[in-house]
Write a protein that holds these residues in place. Structure first.
Motif, PDB file in Angstrom:
ATOM      1  N   UNK A   1      43.513  35.140  47.598  1.00 51.84           N
ATOM      2  CA  UNK A   1      44.237  36.309  47.131  1.00 51.84           C
ATOM      3  C   UNK A   1      44.598  36.143  45.656  1.00 51.84           C
ATOM      4  N   UNK A   2      45.045  34.940  45.276  1.00 48.06           N
ATOM      5  CA  UNK A   2      45.385  34.685  43.882  1.00 48.06           C
ATOM      6  C   UNK A   2      44.153  34.826  42.989  1.00 48.06           C
ATOM      7  N   UNK A   3      43.007  34.324  43.482  1.00 50.26           N
ATOM      8  CA  UNK A   3      41.774  34.416  42.709  1.00 50.26           C
ATOM      9  C   UNK A   3      41.372  35.872  42.510  1.00 50.26           C
ATOM     10  N   UNK A   4      41.560  36.705  43.559  1.00 49.68           N
ATOM     11  CA  UNK A   4      41.222  38.118  43.455  1.00 49.68           C
ATOM     12  C   UNK A   4      42.108  38.813  42.427  1.00 49.68           C
TER      13      UNK A   4
ATOM     14  N   UNK B   1      40.935  37.834  38.956  1.00 46.55           N
ATOM     15  CA  UNK B   1      39.717  38.548  38.569  1.00 46.55           C
ATOM     16  C   UNK B   1      40.033  39.985  38.174  1.00 46.55           C
ATOM     17  N   UNK B   2      40.933  40.625  38.924  1.00 47.46           N
ATOM     18  CA  UNK B   2      41.326  41.994  38.610  1.00 47.46           C
ATOM     19  C   UNK B   2      42.025  42.066  37.259  1.00 47.46           C
ATOM     20  N   UNK B   3      42.884  41.090  36.998  1.00 48.39           N
ATOM     21  CA  UNK B   3      43.581  41.057  35.718  1.00 48.39           C
ATOM     22  C   UNK B   3      42.600  40.845  34.565  1.00 48.39           C
ATOM     23  N   UNK B   4      41.603  39.983  34.800  1.00 49.73           N
ATOM     24  CA  UNK B   4      40.609  39.723  33.762  1.00 49.73           C
ATOM     25  C   UNK B   4      39.786  40.972  33.474  1.00 49.73           C
TER      26      UNK B   4
END
Length: 239
Positions: A8-11, A14-17
């Motif tokens: 979830x943190x990785x997702x 990625x969204x923030x990036x």
């Protein structure tokens, strides 16, 4: 039981990036809009980014049809290596900055044309140029030439203008047109603007290209003033 928190943190990361990249691409495009055709190095300096980062965003903008590139023109001696690429916004790229009221303006002018005729549209187009003329007269005394004053007046009104020297005079370039979509439907706006340029500069100018008709830059040729040559008088023939 396996935790899913890292995924979830990785997702989220990625969204923030993706959001950050989209924001930076918008800054790159807006810088081109405001300053005209630019190299990656130009953009990097203005935006505080590395040239490599700017090129990455330009590649994306090019892939989605919002920018196009050409080799930079070099005046005088050219150094070693390939010329730098100069990036400009396409019509689609400029379209990202247009406001929804364009369609309202087109509808309003269409109604004016139907109920009052072509003369009313031409009178309206002439009225639109008055803001440029007023700005020009306010600042004309501050600039060495009338063309320099016109460039500043146009830029102040959102047209992002510059001068490019040519053998026969100068070319007045406008890299952004706030009314391009409307002018595409009603060329009277471009015609009135060209007439205003001629009146302000006291010159027979010629419009070579317009953003409204699909060109990358609005270009107007301003010829070099003709200097009268004084011919010596021939001595009278003997009687």
């Amino acid at each position: 039981m396996k935790s899913v928190e890292p995924e979830r943190d990785e997702a989220v990361t990625e969204a923030e990036q993706r959001a950050a990249d989209a924001s930076t691409r918008s800054r790159v495009a807006r810088s081109i809009l405001q300053h005209g055709p630019s190299t990656a190095n130009d953009l990097a300096k203005r935006l505080g980014l590395t040239p490599a980062a700017v090129r990455r965003h330009l590649t994306v903008l090019d892939s989605i049809g919002q920018v196009t590139s050409r080799e930079q023109r070099v005046y005088g001696h050219r150094g070693r290596g390939r010329p730098a690429k100069v990036f400009t916004l396409t019509d689609a790229g400029r379209g990202e900055f247009y406001q929804a009221y364009d369609q309202l303006a087109i509808s309003a002018l269409g109604y004016l044309q139907r109920v009052a005729g072509e003369d009313a549209v031409e009178a309206f187009a002439a009225k639109v140029t008055e803001a440029i003329s007023e700005r020009f007269h306010e600042i004309e005394a501050e600039y060495p030439t009338s063309t320099d004053a016109l460039v500043e007046a146009l830029t102040a009104e959102g047209f992002v203008a510059s001068l490019q020297p040519v053998a026969s005079g100068v070319q007045l370039c406008q890299y952004h047109c706030p009314v391009a979509h409307v002018a595409a439907e009603f060329p009277q706006l471009c015609e009135a603007e060209t007439r205003a340029f001629g009146q302000l500069l006291g010159s027979h100018v010629q419009r070579l290209a317009t953003i409204a008709h699909g060109d990358g830059v609005c270009t107007t040729h301003v010829p070099r003033p003709v200097v009268a040559t004084m011919h010596p008088q021939h001595p009278s023939k003997g009687r």
